[in-house]
Motif scaffolding. Structure first.
Motif, PDB file in Angstrom:
ATOM      1  N   PHE A 147      75.759 -21.650  30.656  1.00  0.00           N
ATOM      2  CA  PHE A 147      76.962 -22.544  31.075  1.00  0.00           C
ATOM      3  C   PHE A 147      76.411 -22.780  32.438  1.00  0.00           C
ATOM      4  CE2 PHE A 147      80.668 -22.522  33.618  1.00  0.00           C
ATOM      5  CZ  PHE A 147      81.378 -23.345  32.850  1.00  0.00           C
ATOM      6  N   ARG A 148      76.676 -24.173  32.620  1.00  0.00           N
ATOM      7  CA  ARG A 148      76.310 -24.748  33.843  1.00  0.00           C
ATOM      8  C   ARG A 148      77.183 -26.129  34.328  1.00  0.00           C
ATOM      9  NH1 ARG A 148      72.271 -28.897  33.438  1.00  0.00           N
ATOM     10  NH2 ARG A 148      71.329 -28.846  31.237  1.00  0.00           N
ATOM     11  N   SER A 149      76.905 -26.646  35.299  1.00  0.00           N
ATOM     12  CA  SER A 149      77.533 -27.873  35.627  1.00  0.00           C
ATOM     13  C   SER A 149      76.964 -29.158  34.758  1.00  0.00           C
ATOM     14  CB  SER A 149      77.946 -28.268  37.186  1.00  0.00           C
ATOM     15  OG  SER A 149      76.449 -28.258  37.672  1.00  0.00           O
ATOM     16  N   HIS A 150      77.641 -30.131  34.059  1.00  0.00           N
ATOM     17  CA  HIS A 150      77.229 -31.296  33.584  1.00  0.00           C
ATOM     18  C   HIS A 150      77.961 -32.517  34.200  1.00  0.00           C
ATOM     19  CE1 HIS A 150      74.589 -29.453  30.364  1.00  0.00           C
ATOM     20  NE2 HIS A 150      75.526 -28.474  30.532  1.00  0.00           N
ATOM     21  N   TYR A 169      83.688 -13.929  30.657  1.00  0.00           N
ATOM     22  CA  TYR A 169      82.989 -13.398  29.262  1.00  0.00           C
ATOM     23  C   TYR A 169      82.461 -14.581  28.663  1.00  0.00           C
ATOM     24  CZ  TYR A 169      82.535 -11.901  24.457  1.00  0.00           C
ATOM     25  OH  TYR A 169      82.015 -11.739  23.143  1.00  0.00           O
ATOM     26  N   LEU A 170      83.461 -15.605  28.517  1.00  0.00           N
ATOM     27  CA  LEU A 170      83.187 -16.983  27.794  1.00  0.00           C
ATOM     28  C   LEU A 170      82.168 -17.731  28.628  1.00  0.00           C
ATOM     29  CD1 LEU A 170      86.728 -18.164  26.815  1.00  0.00           C
ATOM     30  CD2 LEU A 170      85.122 -17.427  25.283  1.00  0.00           C
ATOM     31  N   ALA A 171      81.891 -17.831  29.818  1.00  0.00           N
ATOM     32  CA  ALA A 171      81.077 -18.403  30.698  1.00  0.00           C
ATOM     33  C   ALA A 171      79.802 -17.664  30.346  1.00  0.00           C
ATOM     34  CB  ALA A 171      81.479 -18.334  32.105  1.00  0.00           C
ATOM     35  N   VAL A 172      79.658 -16.418  30.197  1.00  0.00           N
ATOM     36  CA  VAL A 172      78.473 -15.648  30.029  1.00  0.00           C
ATOM     37  C   VAL A 172      77.842 -16.020  28.560  1.00  0.00           C
ATOM     38  CG1 VAL A 172      77.464 -13.313  29.573  1.00  0.00           C
ATOM     39  CG2 VAL A 172      78.989 -13.946  31.610  1.00  0.00           C
TER      40      VAL A 172
END
Length: 241
Positions: free
Chosen positions: A15-18, A2-5
């Motif tokens: 949300f993605r890789s940095h 849910y938090l990622a969404v």
């Protein structure tokens, strides 16, 4: 999930890789070195040359004092892209970790060896690495952020020297000497997080140390006092559970 969404960054992005951050870099480095060890096991005849490969990679890919690299390929080249895909980067962190694996294996292999021989080995290794560090420092700065060759050499020398001293103290029944910093080992994550709280407090209050207290010998003394302060706070937190 849910938090990622629902997550949005400062630009409204999803949300993605940095950049992985230091813990992420450590994780990737451990994965690489563990994967290598999976196939080489404790065969030093393979691990030592691999360590040298990482060192050479660090030397040719680290930016020198003049701003140049020994191997400066055009952007998008296959070599650099593969290093990024494998998360090896400049090889410095992998060299540092592989050095730790080699030291661990040597300590295990020669655990019953004569103490004098072990001390001679440790002193010799530290001297060689310090010499390498001083020579490379003429061409590269000492930088943790850039994991430059002199930083790798100096840190490896410090690690070996520190381990040797701690081992001698422990073997002579003086391990209690380290009780003053024991909490840093028993509540490591808490000790790691405490500085972030103190940084936030100083940021909110606007408290700043004078410049002369943050560099040179006064800076080192300041860091020492601050380290014990953090350990002390951690100790108190551990006491109250």
């Amino acid at each position: 999930i849910y938090l990622a969404v629902i997550f949005r960054d400062s630009d409204g992005g999803f949300f993605r890789s940095h950049w992985w951050g230091i813990l992420g870099l450590i994780g990737w480095t451990y994965l690489i070195c563990a994967f290598i060890y999976l196939f080489t096991r404790d065969r030093l005849k393979y691990l030592i040359p691999i360590w040298f490969v990482f060192i050479i990679l660090c030397i040719i890919k680290s930016r020198m004092r003049n701003g140049n690299m020994i191997l400066n390929l055009p952007p998008g080249n296959f070599f650099d892209e593969m290093l990024q895909i494998l998360h090896i980067g400049k090889g410095g962190l992998s060299a540092f970790t592989m050095g730790g694996i080699i030291l661990s294996l040597l300590v295990t292999k020669y655990a019953t060896a004569d103490s004098r021989k072990k001390i001679i080995f440790a002193v010799s290794a530290v001297i060689i690495l310090l010499i390498a560090g001083f020579i490379s420092h003429k061409f590269w700065i000492v930088s943790k952020i850039q994991d430059t060759p002199p930083w790798i050499f100096f840190c490896t020398a410090i690690a070996i020297g520190s381990y040797a001293i701690i081992s001698v103290i422990g073997e002579n029944g003086k391990a209690h000497w380290f009780n003053i910093i024991k909490t840093a080992g028993t509540a490591t994550l808490t000790c790691y997080l405490v500085p972030y709280v103190t940084y936030s407090i100083t940021g909110l209050t606007g408290v700043q140390l004078p410049g002369w207290l943050t560099t040179g010998l006064p800076g080192i003394l300041n860091c020492t006092v601050y380290s014990f302060l953090v350990i002390g706070i951690t100790y108190l937190l551990e006491k109250i559970h």
